[in-house]
Write a protein that holds these residues in place. Structure first.
Motif, PDB file in Angstrom:
ATOM      1  N   ASP A  37      45.247  39.340  42.862  1.00 26.50           N
ATOM      2  CA  ASP A  37      45.843  39.228  41.539  1.00 26.50           C
ATOM      3  C   ASP A  37      45.969  37.770  41.125  1.00 26.50           C
ATOM      4  OD1 ASP A  37      46.037  41.949  41.410  1.00 26.50           O
ATOM      5  OD2 ASP A  37      48.184  42.024  41.840  1.00 26.50           O
ATOM      6  N   ASP A  38      46.397  36.934  42.055  1.00 26.81           N
ATOM      7  CA  ASP A  38      46.539  35.512  41.756  1.00 26.81           C
ATOM      8  C   ASP A  38      45.186  34.904  41.389  1.00 26.81           C
ATOM      9  OD1 ASP A  38      48.077  33.026  41.671  1.00 26.81           O
ATOM     10  OD2 ASP A  38      46.919  32.484  43.459  1.00 26.81           O
ATOM     11  N   CYS A  41      44.106  36.148  37.860  1.00 23.90           N
ATOM     12  CA  CYS A  41      44.827  35.518  36.754  1.00 23.90           C
ATOM     13  C   CYS A  41      44.450  34.048  36.608  1.00 23.90           C
ATOM     14  CB  CYS A  41      46.335  35.671  36.950  1.00 23.90           C
ATOM     15  SG  CYS A  41      46.888  37.385  36.789  1.00 23.90           S
ATOM     16  N   ASN A  44      41.183  33.432  34.798  1.00 19.86           N
ATOM     17  CA  ASN A  44      41.269  33.566  33.338  1.00 19.86           C
ATOM     18  C   ASN A  44      42.006  32.389  32.709  1.00 19.86           C
ATOM     19  OD1 ASN A  44      39.849  35.966  33.278  1.00 19.86           O
ATOM     20  ND2 ASN A  44      41.678  37.187  33.611  1.00 19.86           N
ATOM     21  N   VAL A  46      44.899  30.945  33.387  1.00 16.88           N
ATOM     22  CA  VAL A  46      46.327  31.132  33.164  1.00 16.88           C
ATOM     23  C   VAL A  46      47.060  30.323  34.225  1.00 16.88           C
ATOM     24  CG1 VAL A  46      48.191  32.818  33.061  1.00 16.88           C
ATOM     25  CG2 VAL A  46      45.931  33.428  32.214  1.00 16.88           C
ATOM     26  N   GLN A  48      49.946  29.166  36.701  1.00 13.74           N
ATOM     27  CA  GLN A  48      50.959  29.850  37.481  1.00 13.74           C
ATOM     28  C   GLN A  48      52.348  29.442  36.982  1.00 13.74           C
ATOM     29  OE1 GLN A  48      50.630  29.202  41.660  1.00 13.74           O
ATOM     30  NE2 GLN A  48      52.035  30.860  42.165  1.00 13.74           N
ATOM     31  N   GLU A  52      52.306  33.887  30.353  1.00 14.87           N
ATOM     32  CA  GLU A  52      51.026  34.610  30.366  1.00 14.87           C
ATOM     33  C   GLU A  52      50.657  35.039  31.787  1.00 14.87           C
ATOM     34  OE1 GLU A  52      51.284  31.510  28.969  1.00 14.87           O
ATOM     35  OE2 GLU A  52      51.342  32.105  26.857  1.00 14.87           O
ATOM     36  N   TYR A  53      50.983  34.184  32.755  1.00 17.77           N
ATOM     37  CA  TYR A  53      50.706  34.499  34.159  1.00 17.77           C
ATOM     38  C   TYR A  53      51.543  35.700  34.607  1.00 17.77           C
ATOM     39  CZ  TYR A  53      50.243  33.882  39.203  1.00 17.77           C
ATOM     40  OH  TYR A  53      49.990  34.085  40.524  1.00 17.77           O
ATOM     41  N   CYS A  56      50.082  38.734  33.095  1.00 14.86           N
ATOM     42  CA  CYS A  56      48.831  39.074  33.778  1.00 14.86           C
ATOM     43  C   CYS A  56      49.125  39.804  35.082  1.00 14.86           C
ATOM     44  CB  CYS A  56      48.019  37.812  34.029  1.00 14.86           C
ATOM     45  SG  CYS A  56      46.472  38.095  34.920  1.00 14.86           S
ATOM     46  N   ARG A  57      50.065  39.291  35.856  1.00 15.09           N
ATOM     47  CA  ARG A  57      50.414  39.930  37.132  1.00 15.09           C
ATOM     48  C   ARG A  57      51.008  41.323  36.915  1.00 15.09           C
ATOM     49  NH1 ARG A  57      50.580  36.669  41.863  1.00 15.09           N
ATOM     50  NH2 ARG A  57      51.106  38.661  42.800  1.00 15.09           N
ATOM     51  N   ARG A  60      48.225  43.716  36.128  1.00 16.42           N
ATOM     52  CA  ARG A  60      47.491  44.067  37.348  1.00 16.42           C
ATOM     53  C   ARG A  60      48.267  45.092  38.175  1.00 16.42           C
ATOM     54  NH1 ARG A  60      42.238  42.780  38.221  1.00 16.42           N
ATOM     55  NH2 ARG A  60      42.685  42.350  40.381  1.00 16.42           N
TER      56      ARG A  60
END
Length: 89
Positions: A37-38, A41, A44, A46, A48, A52-53, A56-57, A60
């Motif tokens: 997942d990291d 993201c 893309n 993004v 950390q 948005e991060y 994203c997580r 997922r």
């Protein structure tokens, strides 16, 4: 009597590997999901720690939960189908 006892043990020994396979159904489908997942993201662009991060997580996680629910539903439907439509040779 002794012959029947031996047959029961042989049958149990032959069935044991099949039963062990049933016990391992609920193992984790992804060994290192957090790393995947990291990487997804970050690929893309993004950063950390940004909102948005986090979104994203979460997305997922939702996708993974939905995939697991679909797999469980398919397994349950297959079991019900097999119970309701037995094959009789």
């Amino acid at each position: 009597m002794r012959r029947y006892f031996a047959r029961a043990h042989i049958a149990l020994i032959l069935l044991a590997p099949l039963l062990v396979g049933c016990l391992e159904r609920r193992t984790a489908p992804l060994a290192d999901a957090a790393g995947d997942d990291d990487a997804f993201c970050r690929a893309n662009n993004v950063q950390q720690g940004s909102p948005e991060y986090v979104a994203c997580r979460k997305d997922r996680d939702v996708q993974r939960q939905q995939a697991e629910a679909r797999a469980d539903r398919r397994q349950r439907n297959l079991g019900e189908y097999m119970l309701n439509n037995p094959v009789r040779p």
